[in-house]
Design a protein around this motif. Structure first.
Motif, PDB file in Angstrom:
ATOM      1  N   GLY A 433     -24.561   1.315  44.616  1.00 40.09           N
ATOM      2  CA  GLY A 433     -25.681   1.944  43.929  1.00 40.09           C
ATOM      3  C   GLY A 433     -27.001   1.216  44.060  1.00 40.09           C
ATOM      4  N   GLY A 434     -27.180   0.475  45.156  1.00 39.96           N
ATOM      5  CA  GLY A 434     -28.459  -0.180  45.392  1.00 39.96           C
ATOM      6  C   GLY A 434     -28.525  -1.625  44.948  1.00 39.96           C
ATOM      7  N   ARG A 435     -27.403  -2.202  44.460  1.00 42.23           N
ATOM      8  CA  ARG A 435     -27.420  -3.607  44.049  1.00 42.23           C
ATOM      9  C   ARG A 435     -27.732  -4.499  45.257  1.00 42.23           C
ATOM     10  NH1 ARG A 435     -24.484  -4.494  39.384  1.00 42.23           N
ATOM     11  NH2 ARG A 435     -25.522  -6.521  39.373  1.00 42.23           N
ATOM     12  N   ALA A 436     -28.503  -5.549  45.023  1.00 37.91           N
ATOM     13  CA  ALA A 436     -28.837  -6.481  46.091  1.00 37.91           C
ATOM     14  C   ALA A 436     -27.585  -7.239  46.524  1.00 37.91           C
ATOM     15  CB  ALA A 436     -29.914  -7.456  45.628  1.00 37.91           C
ATOM     16  N   VAL A 437     -27.351  -7.312  47.835  1.00 34.68           N
ATOM     17  CA  VAL A 437     -26.159  -7.974  48.373  1.00 34.68           C
ATOM     18  C   VAL A 437     -26.591  -8.897  49.513  1.00 34.68           C
ATOM     19  CG1 VAL A 437     -23.925  -7.655  49.512  1.00 34.68           C
ATOM     20  CG2 VAL A 437     -24.697  -5.999  47.791  1.00 34.68           C
ATOM     21  N   THR A 438     -26.099 -10.131  49.494  1.00 35.38           N
ATOM     22  CA  THR A 438     -26.427 -11.094  50.541  1.00 35.38           C
ATOM     23  C   THR A 438     -25.159 -11.498  51.298  1.00 35.38           C
ATOM     24  OG1 THR A 438     -26.084 -13.056  49.147  1.00 35.38           O
ATOM     25  CG2 THR A 438     -28.268 -12.005  49.063  1.00 35.38           C
ATOM     26  N   TRP A 439     -25.378 -12.105  52.475  1.00 36.93           N
ATOM     27  CA  TRP A 439     -24.240 -12.588  53.240  1.00 36.93           C
ATOM     28  C   TRP A 439     -23.488 -13.672  52.484  1.00 36.93           C
ATOM     29  CZ3 TRP A 439     -21.858 -10.249  56.934  1.00 36.93           C
ATOM     30  CH2 TRP A 439     -22.542  -9.399  57.795  1.00 36.93           C
ATOM     31  N   ALA A 440     -24.223 -14.529  51.774  1.00 33.23           N
ATOM     32  CA  ALA A 440     -23.564 -15.594  51.005  1.00 33.23           C
ATOM     33  C   ALA A 440     -22.617 -14.997  49.972  1.00 33.23           C
ATOM     34  CB  ALA A 440     -24.609 -16.473  50.326  1.00 33.23           C
ATOM     35  N   GLN A 441     -23.045 -13.935  49.298  1.00 30.57           N
ATOM     36  CA  GLN A 441     -22.190 -13.291  48.299  1.00 30.57           C
ATOM     37  C   GLN A 441     -20.929 -12.718  48.937  1.00 30.57           C
ATOM     38  OE1 GLN A 441     -24.933 -10.458  46.704  1.00 30.57           O
ATOM     39  NE2 GLN A 441     -25.934 -11.933  45.343  1.00 30.57           N
ATOM     40  N   LEU A 442     -21.061 -12.220  50.150  1.00 24.29           N
ATOM     41  CA  LEU A 442     -19.920 -11.596  50.820  1.00 24.29           C
ATOM     42  C   LEU A 442     -18.877 -12.609  51.278  1.00 24.29           C
ATOM     43  CD1 LEU A 442     -21.775  -8.865  52.912  1.00 24.29           C
ATOM     44  CD2 LEU A 442     -20.344  -8.514  50.890  1.00 24.29           C
ATOM     45  N   TYR A 444     -17.665 -14.767  49.137  1.00 25.37           N
ATOM     46  CA  TYR A 444     -16.933 -15.129  47.927  1.00 25.37           C
ATOM     47  C   TYR A 444     -15.776 -14.145  47.701  1.00 25.37           C
ATOM     48  CZ  TYR A 444     -19.497 -19.196  46.369  1.00 25.37           C
ATOM     49  OH  TYR A 444     -19.987 -20.471  46.253  1.00 25.37           O
ATOM     50  N   PHE A 445     -15.815 -13.341  46.637  1.00 26.99           N
ATOM     51  CA  PHE A 445     -14.631 -12.524  46.340  1.00 26.99           C
ATOM     52  C   PHE A 445     -14.375 -11.473  47.419  1.00 26.99           C
ATOM     53  CE2 PHE A 445     -18.077 -10.297  44.125  1.00 26.99           C
ATOM     54  CZ  PHE A 445     -17.876  -8.985  44.541  1.00 26.99           C
ATOM     55  N   ALA A 446     -15.403 -11.138  48.208  1.00 27.36           N
ATOM     56  CA  ALA A 446     -15.212 -10.160  49.283  1.00 27.36           C
ATOM     57  C   ALA A 446     -14.793 -10.817  50.588  1.00 27.36           C
ATOM     58  CB  ALA A 446     -16.502  -9.368  49.500  1.00 27.36           C
ATOM     59  N   ALA A 447     -14.471 -12.105  50.563  1.00 24.44           N
ATOM     60  CA  ALA A 447     -14.180 -12.837  51.796  1.00 24.44           C
ATOM     61  C   ALA A 447     -13.087 -12.198  52.657  1.00 24.44           C
ATOM     62  CB  ALA A 447     -13.811 -14.283  51.470  1.00 24.44           C
ATOM     63  N   PRO A 448     -11.968 -11.690  52.098  1.00 20.95           N
ATOM     64  CA  PRO A 448     -10.962 -11.072  52.962  1.00 20.95           C
ATOM     65  C   PRO A 448     -11.512  -9.871  53.750  1.00 20.95           C
ATOM     66  CG  PRO A 448     -10.023 -11.548  50.820  1.00 20.95           C
ATOM     67  CD  PRO A 448     -11.501 -11.768  50.692  1.00 20.95           C
ATOM     68  N   LEU A 449     -12.318  -9.054  53.084  1.00 25.43           N
ATOM     69  CA  LEU A 449     -12.927  -7.914  53.766  1.00 25.43           C
ATOM     70  C   LEU A 449     -13.923  -8.387  54.807  1.00 25.43           C
ATOM     71  CD1 LEU A 449     -13.498  -4.872  54.058  1.00 25.43           C
ATOM     72  CD2 LEU A 449     -15.181  -5.113  52.217  1.00 25.43           C
ATOM     73  N   THR A 450     -14.757  -9.345  54.458  1.00 24.94           N
ATOM     74  CA  THR A 450     -15.764  -9.849  55.385  1.00 24.94           C
ATOM     75  C   THR A 450     -15.119 -10.471  56.616  1.00 24.94           C
ATOM     76  OG1 THR A 450     -17.243 -10.297  53.517  1.00 24.94           O
ATOM     77  CG2 THR A 450     -17.759 -11.371  55.597  1.00 24.94           C
ATOM     78  N   LEU A 451     -14.074 -11.276  56.409  1.00 23.86           N
ATOM     79  CA  LEU A 451     -13.403 -11.912  57.548  1.00 23.86           C
ATOM     80  C   LEU A 451     -12.698 -10.889  58.431  1.00 23.86           C
ATOM     81  CD1 LEU A 451     -11.918 -15.151  55.938  1.00 23.86           C
ATOM     82  CD2 LEU A 451     -13.754 -14.989  57.627  1.00 23.86           C
ATOM     83  N   THR A 452     -12.107  -9.889  57.794  1.00 27.00           N
ATOM     84  CA  THR A 452     -11.442  -8.845  58.584  1.00 27.00           C
ATOM     85  C   THR A 452     -12.447  -8.111  59.464  1.00 27.00           C
ATOM     86  OG1 THR A 452      -9.705  -8.513  56.940  1.00 27.00           O
ATOM     87  CG2 THR A 452     -10.124  -6.692  58.448  1.00 27.00           C
ATOM     88  N   LEU A 453     -13.571  -7.741  58.878  1.00 30.94           N
ATOM     89  CA  LEU A 453     -14.594  -7.037  59.653  1.00 30.94           C
ATOM     90  C   LEU A 453     -15.198  -7.938  60.717  1.00 30.94           C
ATOM     91  CD1 LEU A 453     -16.362  -4.980  56.833  1.00 30.94           C
ATOM     92  CD2 LEU A 453     -14.745  -4.172  58.552  1.00 30.94           C
ATOM     93  N   LEU A 454     -15.300  -9.237  60.433  1.00 32.55           N
ATOM     94  CA  LEU A 454     -15.801 -10.179  61.440  1.00 32.55           C
ATOM     95  C   LEU A 454     -14.854 -10.249  62.635  1.00 32.55           C
ATOM     96  CD1 LEU A 454     -17.676 -12.413  62.459  1.00 32.55           C
ATOM     97  CD2 LEU A 454     -16.388 -14.041  61.047  1.00 32.55           C
TER      98      LEU A 454
END
Length: 478
Positions: A433-442, A444-454
């Protein structure tokens, strides 16, 4: 080659669909023993490193306890300090309403008239009221505020001063948009109206009267241990992500399960009174444009009466609270971890079911299953990438005589994961919904998703690059 991965993702979505409602379980008194047994099962089922929980009824704490361990090895107890993230908003709203009842703040007067230094780069900001801050209808959003800039603030006064470049997305009072900025402005209002720091006012007028001796709004006063992130099933201890947190009205409160129980009792109309009944009703009443009230939101569960709830999610801690104004029950679950699936909500809903004489749904497994699927996708993507690289010469030889545009179409499946990963912060921002999101935040708790997509992006990029190079080589040889 990435069609297989897409299919697996679809299957994962089906598998992780919510289960059926709990079936009735009559004659099940909600005693401390019943609660304790359920929370032991919840800890085992969710695999959380630690959790603390409290259940209240009327003026009494039925049960407050801790389960599991902290990152420093200490056992979690009902007195273990934990960050409660956005549950802090109900505390901040309470503080504002205390001052309203004292006549030191006015809900429907403009903030600008009550807060020197509040000036946005939008003429409409002059009409934003205190009520609109608390029910999140001010028009402020993460997309109209430089979140990185205000996040560097070291005090509420500085935070408000850094809003001079902010604008409003909508006219005040016309649309709901959840935005932490609203509650940090509200906390600064508390300071100006009371003549005290936000922390001091909470101590004297909220925490103190309720006996919340283990609560504060700064890690300098009450220091929680580092929390955890889940990485493909392994819990990794990490410090909370840096940003404007200590002293904030949007997510800075640190408390214990036992203390939070006292706060829940107060909001159910029992114990020492912080607010009149009219003040409580005001805090719990939805605005004219959205269900969100003032640090609380109604949530209907099955056929029973609506609860008043709020969730809280930081990068290493999570929490959920609920009160049932009809039955007088209050519930809160705090976890010293953050992951892609928030188990605190599920655990509270299980406690609510028990309080209504129903059997709670089986608890746990969603996080583990989701991360398992992501792990399979990552391994599958890596394997397909290696295969694509190894077979790149054969692929190029078969397409040596084709037009480049046709070759480009055949490369698209390898390009997609690269584009998806590159745009990940923007995609998550859109979905939230438009919340600000940074790579550093991704990370943290989203690390499994971020690593998979990487991994998928790296596999796609390697396959695409080798295929193009091989094709150029084959065509040059001809």
């Amino acid at each position: 080659m990435f069609r297989i991965l897409v299919a697996l993702a679809v299957v994962a979505g089906v598998v992780l669909a919510p289960g059926a409602e709990a079936h009735a379980m009559p004659n099940s008194p909600l005693s401390a023993a019943v609660i304790d047994d359920y929370l032991e099962e919840a800890l085992a089922g969710t695999g959380l490193p630690g959790l603390a929980a409290v259940v209240t009824h009327g003026d009494q704490v039925v049960h407050a306890g801790g389960y599991g361990h902290e990152s420093d090895g200490e056992p979690v107890t009902g007195a273990t300090p934990m960050r409660i993230a956005s549950l802090s908003k109900s505390v901040t709203a309470t503080a504002v309403l205390v001052l309203v009842e004292q006549g030191r703040l006015a809900l429907d007067r403009p903030v600008a008239e009550q807060l020197p230094g509040f000036a946005l780069a939008d003429s409409r900001a002059g009409s934003v009221t205190v009520r609109q801050l608390l029910n999140q209808t001010s028009g402020l959003t993460d997309s109209t505020v430089d979140i990185g800039r205000v996040g560097a603030a070291r005090s509420l006064e500085e935070y408000v001063s850094l809003l001079d470049t902010a604008e409003l997305a909508t006219d005040p009072g016309t649309h709901f948009k959840y935005c932490n900025v609203n509650y940090n402005i509200a906390a600064r209002l508390v300071e100006v109206a009371s003549g005290q720091s936000f922390a001091a006012f909470l101590e004297q007028r909220v925490f103190g009267p309720l006996g919340m001796v283990g609560s504060a709004v700064s890690a300098e006063e009450v220091s929680p241990a580092d929390g955890y992130n889940s990485l493909f099933g392994a819990w990794v201890s990490r410090p909370e992500l840096a940003g404007f947190l200590d002293g904030s009205g949007s997510g800075g409160v640190i408390t214990t399960a036992a203390d939070l129980g006292r706060f829940l009792i107060a909001h159910n109309g029992g114990g020492p009174r912080l607010l009149s009944q009219a003040g409580l009703d005001l805090a719990h009443a939805s605005s004219a444009v959205d269900e969100y009230a003032m640090g609380w939101s109604p949530e209907r569960v099955g056929a029973g009466p609506a609860l008043l709830v709020h969730s809280g999610n930081l990068f290493t801690y999570s929490a959920f609270q609920a009160i049932d104004p009809v039955t007088g029950y209050g519930f809160a679950v705090l976890a010293n971890s953050a992951a892609l699936h928030d188990d605190t909500y599920d655990i509270v809903m299980g406690l609510v079911a028990l309080s209504r004489g129903a059997a709670p749904d089986e608890i746990g497994g969603q996080r583990q299953l989701f991360e398992l699927v992501l792990g399979v996708l990552a391994v599958g993507g890596l394997g397909l990438g290696v295969l694509g690289v190894v077979r790149s010469r054969r692929w190029a030889q078969r397409r040596a005589g084709r037009a480049w545009w046709r070759v480009g179409l055949r490369l698209l499946p390898a390009v997609v994961p690269v584009v998806v990963f590159a745009a990940l912060p923007a995609e998550i921002s859109f979905l939230s919904g438009g919340r600000a999101v940074t790579w550093a935040q991704l990370t943290y708790f989203a690390a499994p998703l971020t690593l998979t997509l990487l991994v998928l992006a790296a596999a796609g990029a390697a396959t695409m690059t080798l295929r193009v190079l091989r094709l150029r080589s084959v065509r040059s040889a001809e």
